[in-house]
Design an enzyme around this catalytic site. Structure first.
Site, PDB file in Angstrom:
ATOM      1  N   ARG A 165      37.321 -80.184 -49.759  1.00 37.20           N
ATOM      2  CA  ARG A 165      36.614 -78.897 -49.785  1.00 37.20           C
ATOM      3  C   ARG A 165      36.219 -78.529 -48.357  1.00 37.20           C
ATOM      4  O   ARG A 165      35.484 -79.258 -47.698  1.00 37.20           O
ATOM      5  CB  ARG A 165      35.376 -78.920 -50.676  1.00 37.20           C
ATOM      6  CG  ARG A 165      34.636 -77.564 -50.625  1.00 37.20           C
ATOM      7  CD  ARG A 165      33.703 -77.309 -51.788  1.00 37.20           C
ATOM      8  NE  ARG A 165      32.478 -78.076 -51.734  1.00 37.20           N
ATOM      9  CZ  ARG A 165      31.418 -77.865 -52.528  1.00 37.20           C
ATOM     10  NH1 ARG A 165      31.455 -76.905 -53.442  1.00 37.20           N
ATOM     11  NH2 ARG A 165      30.342 -78.628 -52.435  1.00 37.20           N
ATOM     12  N   ASP A 446      22.173 -80.899 -53.500  1.00 39.70           N
ATOM     13  CA  ASP A 446      22.899 -80.457 -52.321  1.00 39.70           C
ATOM     14  C   ASP A 446      22.379 -79.077 -51.955  1.00 39.70           C
ATOM     15  O   ASP A 446      21.353 -78.631 -52.470  1.00 39.70           O
ATOM     16  CB  ASP A 446      24.418 -80.492 -52.540  1.00 39.70           C
ATOM     17  CG  ASP A 446      24.924 -79.441 -53.525  1.00 39.70           C
ATOM     18  OD1 ASP A 446      24.116 -78.617 -54.010  1.00 39.70           O
ATOM     19  OD2 ASP A 446      26.131 -79.432 -53.811  1.00 39.70           O
TER      20      ASP A 446
END
Length: 532
Positions: A165, A446
Site C-alpha cells: 500500500r 492507525d
C-alpha cells in the site's frame, strides 16, 4: 552532503548512506524522476479538484452519483482479470513495513499481507527507506530478524501473497523535491517497490500488486492507471501486469465505484471497504451539515444503515464487473485476559460473519492472533469456493444517495468524548515519535481511527451539539477535558513513559486541529512537519 542532486531533476535533502545507495541507484532515481516529471502536475490538479468539490458540499450540496458517467454505470463490461495467486483472498493482514512485522504477517494463517507505507506507518525518511529494503528482502525470501533476546524470525515455506500500500495522493515525500516542490509520497513508494521487485515477483508466479488509498474520484483512478501503463511500457511488460486494489474509504468515492473500476479496468482486481477512513470521510465531507453529525465512535458499527448500504453496494458493483469486494478491518487485538479474549473473538466473529453473509470475498485483520478465528468464518461461508464472485446481490433494492448519506442514530456522551481525546492524543504522540500503528485500549489504532476521534469533536464543537447529559460541546469544554485526560494518560502510562515521550507536543497539535475554525483535512499533514 545535504541538498544533493542524485538525478538530473530530483533533489534529496537527506544524506546518502549505504541504505539510500541500495534503495536509490541511478536507474531507480531516473525512473522516479520520469514519473514525477510526467505525473506531479496532473496530481496537483486532482487535489485542486478535491477542494472545489468540497466547497460545493460545504455550501449545501450533497454528494451524489454523477450524470456524465451514467453510460459507464449502465453498460455491460468487466475488468481485465485477476491473477491466479490473488483468486483467494479470504483473510488479509495489514501492518507497517517493519522487519519483524513483515515476517510475522507473511507467516500468519492468512492469504495476503498488505505491507503499508500509509496509515500504519509514520513516514520518517529512515522508516521509508528501511521499508523498501525490508520488502525487497521479503520478496526474495531472505528476510530475517533477531530480537534483543536472540530470537530469530524467518519466513516459513509458502508465505502469504504480498501487496504494497502506497501513500495517498495528498501525502508528500518532503525529503525529495522537484523544481522546489515535495514529490508525491505515493509515487516514491510505488516507483521503488516496483523497480526493486517486479522481476523477482513475476519470476515466482506473482506480480507487482498494490493497494491504492484515499481516492475520491474516477479521475484519480485514471491517473493511477496512466502511471501503471507508463511503467509497463517503460519496462516492456504486457498491459495489466501491475494489479491494484482500491480502497473505497472516502464518501465521494462511493458514488463513483463503477467509474473507478472502469478507469482502472486493465489493472484493477477489486475494491475494499476501508471502513474506518470511510467514517472519517463521512464526518469530514459533511462537516457543515448539522443533520449528519455522527454519535460516539464506538456506536458507529457496520450494521448502521449508511455503512451497511455502503458494504452491500460495493459488493454488488464489484461482482457485476468481475472484481473482488474486500471487507474491512477488525481493529480488535487479542487479550491476555481469558474472558476479554473470548469477548474479542466473538465480536470479531460476528463482524466477519456479517461480511461473509453479505458476499465479501475476504476481509482484513490487524493482528495474527485473530487469523484462525476469521479464517474459520470465511472457510465456513465459502465451502469449496475460493471467493464469492458469483454473489450478485441483483435482487437487492436499489441503493441511492439517501441510503448512503443516512444520518446515524446514537448518543454523544461525555465518556465517548473523553475516550476520543485519550485515543487521539496517544496516537498523535506515537506517530510524531515514529510509530504509526499503536495498540490502545485493546484496539490497533492507525491514522484513520485517530482521525475519527478528533474530527468528531471538531464537528460537535462546530455545530454546538449537546452531550447526553446536556453539556454543550464548546472549545472551552474540550480544552478542559483535554487537560484532565492528559492527567489520566499520565497516570495510565506512568511518569517515566509520559515525561520521556512527546505528549506536550501531541496535546498542542490535538488542541490546534480540534479547535481551529477550518477543519484540517488530515492530521498527518501537520504531524509530518514534526517528523524527521
Amino acid at each position: 552532503m545535504t541538498q544533493q542532486t542524485i538525478s538530473r531533476e530530483l533533489v534529496f535533502s537527506e544524506r546518502f548512506g549505504m541504505a539510500e545507495q541500495s534503495v536509490l541507484p541511478e536507474e531507480a532515481t531516473d525512473f522516479l524522476a520520469a514519473l514525477v516529471n510526467r505525473f506531479l502536475l496532473p496530481r496537483n490538479g486532482l487535489l485542486l479538484e478535491r477542494q472545489l468539490q468540497q466547497q460545493k458540499i460545504d455550501a449545501g450540496e450533497l454528494p451524489d452519483f454523477i450524470s456524465e458517467t451514467t453510460s459507464i454505470r449502465n453498460a455491460d463490461w468487466t475488468i481485465r482479470g485477476i491473477p491466479a495467486d490473488l483468486q483467494d483472498r479470504r483473510v488479509e493482514i495489514t501492518g507497517p513495513v517493519e522487519r519483524k512485522m513483515i515476517i510475522n504477517a507473511l507467516n500468519a494463517n492468512v492469504k495476503v499481507f498488505m505491507a503499508d507505507f500509509e496509515d500504519s506507518l509514520s513516514p520518517s525518511w529512515e522508516k521509508v527507506i528501511d521499508g523498501q529494503l525490508n520488502l525487497r528482502d521479503a520478496v526474495r525470501g531472505t528476510i530475517s530478524y533477531v530480537n534483543d533476546e536472540g530470537k530469530i524470525y524467518q519466513l516459513k515455506p509458502n508465505p502469504a501473497v504480498l501487496i504494497c500500500r502506497v501513500r495517498g495522493l495528498h501525502l508528500p515525500e518532503k525529503h525529495v523535491t522537484w523544481q522546489g516542490e515535495a514529490i508525491p509520497g505515493g509515487l516514491f513508494d510505488f516507483a521503488l517497490y516496483f523497480y526493486h521487485n517486479y522481476q523477482a515477483l513475476l519470476a515466482k508466479g506473482s506480480g507487482p500488486y498494490f493497494y491504492l488509498p484515499k481516492l475520491q474520484s474516477w479521475r484519480e483512478a485514471a491517473w493511477w492507471s496512466e502511471v501503471f501503463s507508463y511503467t509497463e511500457d517503460r519496462f516492456d511488460l504486457p498491459r495489466g501486469t501491475i494489479k491494484a486494489t482500491v480502497l473505497i474509504e472516502t464518501l465521494p468515492a462511493v458514488f463513483q465505484m463503477d467509474e473507478i473500476l472502469h478507469a482502472l479496468r486493465d489493472h484493477i482486481v477489486g475494491l475494499n471497504c476501508g471502513r474506518w477512513d470511510y467514517i472519517f470521510s463521512y464526518i469530514k465531507t459533511l462537516k457543515n451539515h448539522a443533520d449528519r453529525v455522527l454519535p460516539d465512535r464506538q456506536s458507529v458499527t457496520m450494521d448502521k444503515p449508511f455503512l451497511n448500504a455502503y458494504s452491500r453496494l460495493l459488493i454488488k458493483t464489484c461482482h457485476r464487473r468481475g472484481a473482488f469486494a474486500m471487507g474491512g478491518m477488525a481493529a480488535f487485538i487479542p487479550s491476555k485476559e481469558p474472558a476479554r479474549h473470548q469477548w474479542v473473538l466473538e465480536k470479531v466473529r460476528q463482524d466477519k460473519a456479517l461480511e461473509a453473509k453479505n458476499g465479501h470475498d475476504g476481509t482484513w485483520i490487524a493482528h495474527p492472533g485473530l487469523a484462525d478465528s476469521v479464517m474459520a468464518v470465511f472457510d465456513a461461508a465459502l465451502g469449496e469456493r475460493v471467493n464469492q464472485l458469483e454473489v450478485s446481490r441483483e435482487g437487492d433494492a436499489p441503493i441511492g444517495a439517501a441510503e448512503l448519506l443516512a444520518p446515524c442514530p446514537g448518543e454523544r456522551t461525555e465518556a465517548g468524548m473523553r475516550a476520543n481525546i485519550r485515543v487521539a492524543v496517544q496516537y498523535i504522540e506515537a506517530w510524531i515519535s515514529g510509530n504509526g500503528c499503536v495498540p490502545i485500549y485493546g484496539l490497533m489504532e492507525d491514522a484513520a481511527t485517530a482521525e475519527i476521534s478528533r474530527t468528531s469533536i471538531w464537528q460537535w464543537i462546530h455545530h454546538g451539539k449537546t452531550l447526553s447529559d446536556g453539556q454543550v460541546v464548546t472549545k472551552a469544554l474540550f480544552q478542559r477535558m483535554l487537560a484532565e485526560e492528559m492527567l489520566v494518560i499520565q497516570e495510565e502510562l506512568g511518569e517515566a513513559r509520559f515525561s520521556g515521550g512527546r505528549f506536550d507536543e501531541a496535546a498542542r497539535l490535538m488542541d490546534q486541529i480540534t479547535t481551529q475554525d477550518k477543519l484540517i483535512d488530515f492530521l498527518t499533514l501537520p504531524g509530518y512537519t514534526l517528523l524527521d
